[in-house]
Enzyme design. Sequence first.
Site, PDB file in Angstrom:
ATOM      1  N   GLY A  11       0.807  -1.211   0.000  1.00 33.17           N
ATOM      2  CA  GLY A  11       0.000   0.000   0.000  1.00 33.17           C
ATOM      3  C   GLY A  11       0.839   1.260   0.000  1.00 33.17           C
ATOM      4  CB  VAL A  16      -1.316   4.461   5.940  1.00 33.66           C
ATOM      5  CG1 VAL A  16      -0.507   3.636   6.945  1.00 33.66           C
ATOM      6  CG2 VAL A  16      -2.500   5.116   6.636  1.00 33.66           C
ATOM      7  N   GLY A  17       0.766   4.112   3.698  1.00 32.78           N
ATOM      8  CA  GLY A  17       1.942   3.439   3.169  1.00 32.78           C
ATOM      9  C   GLY A  17       3.005   4.386   2.665  1.00 32.78           C
ATOM     10  CB  SER A 108      -9.157   1.631  11.569  1.00 29.52           C
ATOM     11  OG  SER A 108     -10.059   2.687  11.823  1.00 29.52           O
ATOM     12  CB  SER A 109      -9.568   4.203  16.471  1.00 31.29           C
ATOM     13  OG  SER A 109     -10.015   5.205  15.570  1.00 31.29           O
ATOM     14  CB  CYS A 110     -13.615   2.269  12.880  1.00 28.66           C
ATOM     15  SG  CYS A 110     -12.928   1.078  11.725  1.00 28.66           S
ATOM     16  CE1 TYR A 137     -10.714   0.139   6.279  1.00 26.97           C
ATOM     17  CE2 TYR A 137     -11.095   1.199   8.393  1.00 26.97           C
ATOM     18  CZ  TYR A 137     -10.246   0.875   7.351  1.00 26.97           C
ATOM     19  OH  TYR A 137      -8.934   1.271   7.383  1.00 26.97           O
ATOM     20  CE  LYS A 141      -7.926  -1.731   7.952  1.00 23.80           C
ATOM     21  NZ  LYS A 141      -6.581  -2.004   7.388  1.00 23.80           N
ATOM     22  N   PRO A 164      -4.281   2.812  14.745  1.00 27.79           N
ATOM     23  CG  PRO A 164      -3.143   3.323  12.816  1.00 27.79           C
ATOM     24  CD  PRO A 164      -3.995   2.269  13.427  1.00 27.79           C
ATOM     25  CG  ASN A 166     -10.576   9.416  12.968  1.00 22.43           C
ATOM     26  OD1 ASN A 166     -10.876   8.334  12.484  1.00 22.43           O
ATOM     27  ND2 ASN A 166     -11.371  10.071  13.785  1.00 22.43           N
ATOM     28  CG  HIS A 180     -11.386   9.372   6.169  1.00 24.16           C
ATOM     29  ND1 HIS A 180     -10.545   8.635   5.360  1.00 24.16           N
ATOM     30  CD2 HIS A 180     -12.141   8.464   6.843  1.00 24.16           C
ATOM     31  CE1 HIS A 180     -10.774   7.341   5.544  1.00 24.16           C
ATOM     32  NE2 HIS A 180     -11.742   7.211   6.427  1.00 24.16           N
ATOM     33  NE  ARG A 188     -17.540  18.918   2.278  1.00 17.42           N
ATOM     34  CZ  ARG A 188     -18.215  18.224   3.188  1.00 17.42           C
ATOM     35  NH1 ARG A 188     -18.609  18.818   4.300  1.00 17.42           N
ATOM     36  NH2 ARG A 188     -18.492  16.951   2.983  1.00 17.42           N
ATOM     37  CD1 TRP A 203     -21.963  16.686   5.086  1.00 21.80           C
ATOM     38  CD2 TRP A 203     -21.944  14.476   5.394  1.00 21.80           C
ATOM     39  NE1 TRP A 203     -22.257  16.107   3.886  1.00 21.80           N
ATOM     40  CE2 TRP A 203     -22.249  14.754   4.036  1.00 21.80           C
ATOM     41  CE3 TRP A 203     -21.879  13.152   5.811  1.00 21.80           C
ATOM     42  CZ2 TRP A 203     -22.491  13.746   3.109  1.00 21.80           C
ATOM     43  CZ3 TRP A 203     -22.107  12.142   4.887  1.00 21.80           C
ATOM     44  CH2 TRP A 203     -22.420  12.438   3.551  1.00 21.80           C
ATOM     45  NE  ARG A 210     -15.174  10.976  14.354  1.00 22.99           N
ATOM     46  CZ  ARG A 210     -16.223  10.725  15.127  1.00 22.99           C
ATOM     47  NH1 ARG A 210     -16.166  10.949  16.441  1.00 22.99           N
ATOM     48  NH2 ARG A 210     -17.339  10.255  14.607  1.00 22.99           N
TER      49      ARG A 210
END
Length: 322
Positions: A11, A16-17, A108-110, A137, A141, A164, A166, A180, A188, A203, A210
């Site tokens: 990756g 990240v990679g 991921s922390s998700c 996702y 993970k 990690p 976010n 993200h 934006r 949003w 976060r």
Amino acid sequence: MELDAKIYIAGHKGMVGSAILRTLKKKGYLNLVYRTHSELDLTNQKEVESFFEEEQPEYVFLAAAKVGGIAANIKMPADFLMQNLLIQCHVINSAYQHQVKKLLFLGSSCIYPKEAQQPLKEEALLTGLLEPTNEGYAVAKIAGLKLCEYYKKQYHANFISVMPCNLYGYEDNFEEETSHLVPALIRRFHEAKIQQKEFVTVWGTGKVYRELLFTEEMAEACLYVMNHYEGETFLNLGYGEDFTVLEIAEIIKKVVGYKGKIQFDSSKPEGMVRKIVDSSKLRQMGWSPQISLEEGIRSTYDWYVKHLNKKVAFETKEKRKG
């Protein structure tokens, strides 16, 4: 890791990679191996097995993944689950089959339950229901980190994982539909500044929290963990402080130099109310972040503008050719 060791970065073109690749080069590691998606499809078992047979890497950083923001995760949960499962299973199993000395898997922390106590400790894994907006996702993970844990338990493979918080930084995805929080807001606010718009819509309510970590810091931590950790469980990797989406938006607004207003669309999903990881285990090992949120966002914005200008120049040149 020895400086001349053969290291595979899976990756390496992603956010990240690419950060891990830059850090390894900066630290003097020279025998680095990587492939683009067109050269090696990690969802294809035969291609992955052939790659490991040919290259015989000694160390692996598994940073390859299908990633995206809330909208993308809601729209394509099957893709996020299936593609990540395939990547992880193929790379981890081939690493074992070809006797890789050590593998680091990035999660991921998700992975943590939606209602878990904050800050999120490693022990909170699998103690409750996941946040539904990115469940596909997250399940993938969890499977990846458990696969590393079980290969270590059953086969004594030196496979470890970090989770990690976010992340944001260079090579991030700035596309409107799949990005993200940070890259979406950078785009934006930048476009609103150029187009002199009166307001930028964000949003959610702006009240959720976060934790954000600059990818260059994440890469330093991954190298540190690879060289100093061989434990049985995964490690959290975080900044150590979280911010409301409103605070993050205001920092990005300041960095970009946008003079208009911020408005929130509470009809849009915003995910978990708070998500900050407990990184005390990693800090006790001797690593902690050094770059502030505003400093990291400023570096990311500078990178975005530079590459956006290059893209515009290229498209203009191609248009003239046509």
